[in-house]
Design a protein around this motif. Structure first.
Motif, PDB file in Angstrom:
ATOM      1  N   ALA A  60       8.918  15.334  -2.056  1.00 58.64           N
ATOM      2  CA  ALA A  60       8.858  14.375  -3.165  1.00 58.64           C
ATOM      3  C   ALA A  60       8.186  13.080  -2.724  1.00 58.64           C
ATOM      4  O   ALA A  60       7.411  12.476  -3.483  1.00 58.64           O
ATOM      5  N   PHE A  61       8.467  12.640  -1.500  1.00 58.80           N
ATOM      6  CA  PHE A  61       7.833  11.421  -0.992  1.00 58.80           C
ATOM      7  C   PHE A  61       6.324  11.612  -0.839  1.00 58.80           C
ATOM      8  O   PHE A  61       5.551  10.683  -1.057  1.00 58.80           O
ATOM      9  N   GLU A  62       5.920  12.822  -0.450  1.00 57.89           N
ATOM     10  CA  GLU A  62       4.483  13.108  -0.339  1.00 57.89           C
ATOM     11  C   GLU A  62       3.782  12.926  -1.679  1.00 57.89           C
ATOM     12  O   GLU A  62       2.611  12.545  -1.732  1.00 57.89           O
ATOM     13  N   ASN A  67      -0.305   4.587  -2.845  1.00 58.87           N
ATOM     14  CA  ASN A  67      -1.509   4.876  -2.070  1.00 58.87           C
ATOM     15  C   ASN A  67      -1.106   5.531  -0.744  1.00 58.87           C
ATOM     16  O   ASN A  67       0.077   5.689  -0.450  1.00 58.87           O
ATOM     17  N   ASN A  68      -2.094   5.898   0.049  1.00 55.32           N
ATOM     18  CA  ASN A  68      -1.811   6.620   1.292  1.00 55.32           C
ATOM     19  C   ASN A  68      -0.879   5.846   2.218  1.00 55.32           C
ATOM     20  O   ASN A  68       0.017   6.422   2.841  1.00 55.32           O
ATOM     21  N   ALA A  69      -1.093   4.540   2.310  1.00 51.99           N
ATOM     22  CA  ALA A  69      -0.252   3.722   3.191  1.00 51.99           C
ATOM     23  C   ALA A  69       1.198   3.738   2.722  1.00 51.99           C
ATOM     24  O   ALA A  69       2.129   3.817   3.535  1.00 51.99           O
ATOM     25  N   GLY A  70       1.397   3.675   1.413  1.00 55.53           N
ATOM     26  CA  GLY A  70       2.755   3.696   0.874  1.00 55.53           C
ATOM     27  C   GLY A  70       3.447   5.020   1.127  1.00 55.53           C
ATOM     28  O   GLY A  70       4.630   5.060   1.487  1.00 55.53           O
ATOM     29  N   VAL A  71       2.709   6.110   0.958  1.00 51.07           N
ATOM     30  CA  VAL A  71       3.277   7.438   1.203  1.00 51.07           C
ATOM     31  C   VAL A  71       3.627   7.601   2.678  1.00 51.07           C
ATOM     32  O   VAL A  71       4.704   8.106   3.030  1.00 51.07           O
ATOM     33  N   ALA A  73       4.345   5.243   4.788  1.00 53.04           N
ATOM     34  CA  ALA A  73       5.509   4.393   5.072  1.00 53.04           C
ATOM     35  C   ALA A  73       6.798   5.081   4.630  1.00 53.04           C
ATOM     36  O   ALA A  73       7.815   5.053   5.345  1.00 53.04           O
ATOM     37  N   LEU A  74       6.772   5.706   3.451  1.00 55.62           N
ATOM     38  CA  LEU A  74       7.946   6.430   2.966  1.00 55.62           C
ATOM     39  C   LEU A  74       8.317   7.576   3.906  1.00 55.62           C
ATOM     40  O   LEU A  74       9.489   7.772   4.246  1.00 55.62           O
ATOM     41  N   GLY A  79      11.666   9.980   8.018  1.00 60.96           N
ATOM     42  CA  GLY A  79      11.792  10.647   9.311  1.00 60.96           C
ATOM     43  C   GLY A  79      12.740   9.915  10.243  1.00 60.96           C
ATOM     44  O   GLY A  79      13.580  10.531  10.910  1.00 60.96           O
ATOM     45  N   LEU A  80      12.636   8.593  10.276  1.00 57.76           N
ATOM     46  CA  LEU A  80      13.536   7.801  11.120  1.00 57.76           C
ATOM     47  C   LEU A  80      14.978   7.899  10.626  1.00 57.76           C
ATOM     48  O   LEU A  80      15.918   7.985  11.422  1.00 57.76           O
ATOM     49  N   GLY A  81      15.136   7.899   9.304  1.00 61.88           N
ATOM     50  CA  GLY A  81      16.477   8.058   8.746  1.00 61.88           C
ATOM     51  C   GLY A  81      17.064   9.418   9.082  1.00 61.88           C
ATOM     52  O   GLY A  81      18.250   9.539   9.406  1.00 61.88           O
TER      53      GLY A  81
END
Length: 199
Positions: A60-62, A67-71, A73-74, A79-81
């Motif tokens: 869903a985040f993909e 924009n690409n940078a926002g995706v 970052a999400l 992944g860190l979470g």
């Protein structure tokens, strides 16, 4: 399921604080296995519901309307979470059942009517994953009924070599490394109150 198992441990051992527990896996083998299964689902280890859920979130985040940078970052944040969730799930299992410093020889396994309800959600999720696809149409109808758009649900363990899968693999590898080197890596967390891990 994991939180109910924490309650079982607290009931039997008199504490859920891993600083006050010891190697309970010997005294509470059924609860230990239950905790491993529940923690695996919480940590999104395949083939659990947690894994399918995390894959769906990453997918869903993909497709997020950024924009690409926002995706990116999400996906990095997710992944860190996911890695943090893996680590604290493993920390509970190892801290409460394997690495704990206290003598637990006086503790006994919980009665079946206490640990069975705690283990059922996790255990049933393992064979249940194979039948997730049966709910695709129902979930689509629920989403459609909200009026927020049309869904194309496809719940499954395998979707191919996707970005979500690569992130999941990276999280699993990093998580296993943390588990292997848990003593030096997690030493700074000793004495810290981290919710379920220390009570």
């Amino acid at each position: 399921s994991l939180f109910m198992i924490v309650g079982v441990v607290d009931h039997q051992a008199g504490s859920r604080d891993i600083r006050r527990l010891g190697p309970l896996w010997r005294q509470m083998p059924f609860t230990f296995v239950s905790a491993v299964i529940a923690a695996a689902s919480m940590a999104a280890v395949p083939p659990t519901f947690g894994f399918v859920s995390k894959e769906g979130m990453l997918t869903a985040f993909e497709e997020a309307p950024f924009n690409n940078a926002g995706v990116i970052a999400l996906l990095v944040a997710a992944g860190l979470g996911a890695l943090a969730t893996f680590v604290y799930s493993a920390r509970y299992v190892f801290g409460a059942f394997i690495d704990g410093p206290k003598d637990m020889s006086h503790v006994k396994e919980a009665p079946a009517n206490l640990w069975i309800p705690a283990v059922l959600p996790g255990v049933l999720s393992l064979p249940g994953v194979a039948f997730l696809g049966l709910f695709d149409e129902t979930l689509d109808q629920v989403v459609d009924a909200t009026g927020l758009g049309h869904a194309h649900t496809h719940l499954a363990l395998w979707h191919g070599l996707t970005v979500a899968l690569w992130i999941s693999l990276a999280v699993l590898v990093a998580g296993v490394i943390v588990v292997i080197y848990r003593r030096p890596l997690l030493q700074p967390l000793e004495g810290k109150r981290l919710g379920v891990a220390t009570g």
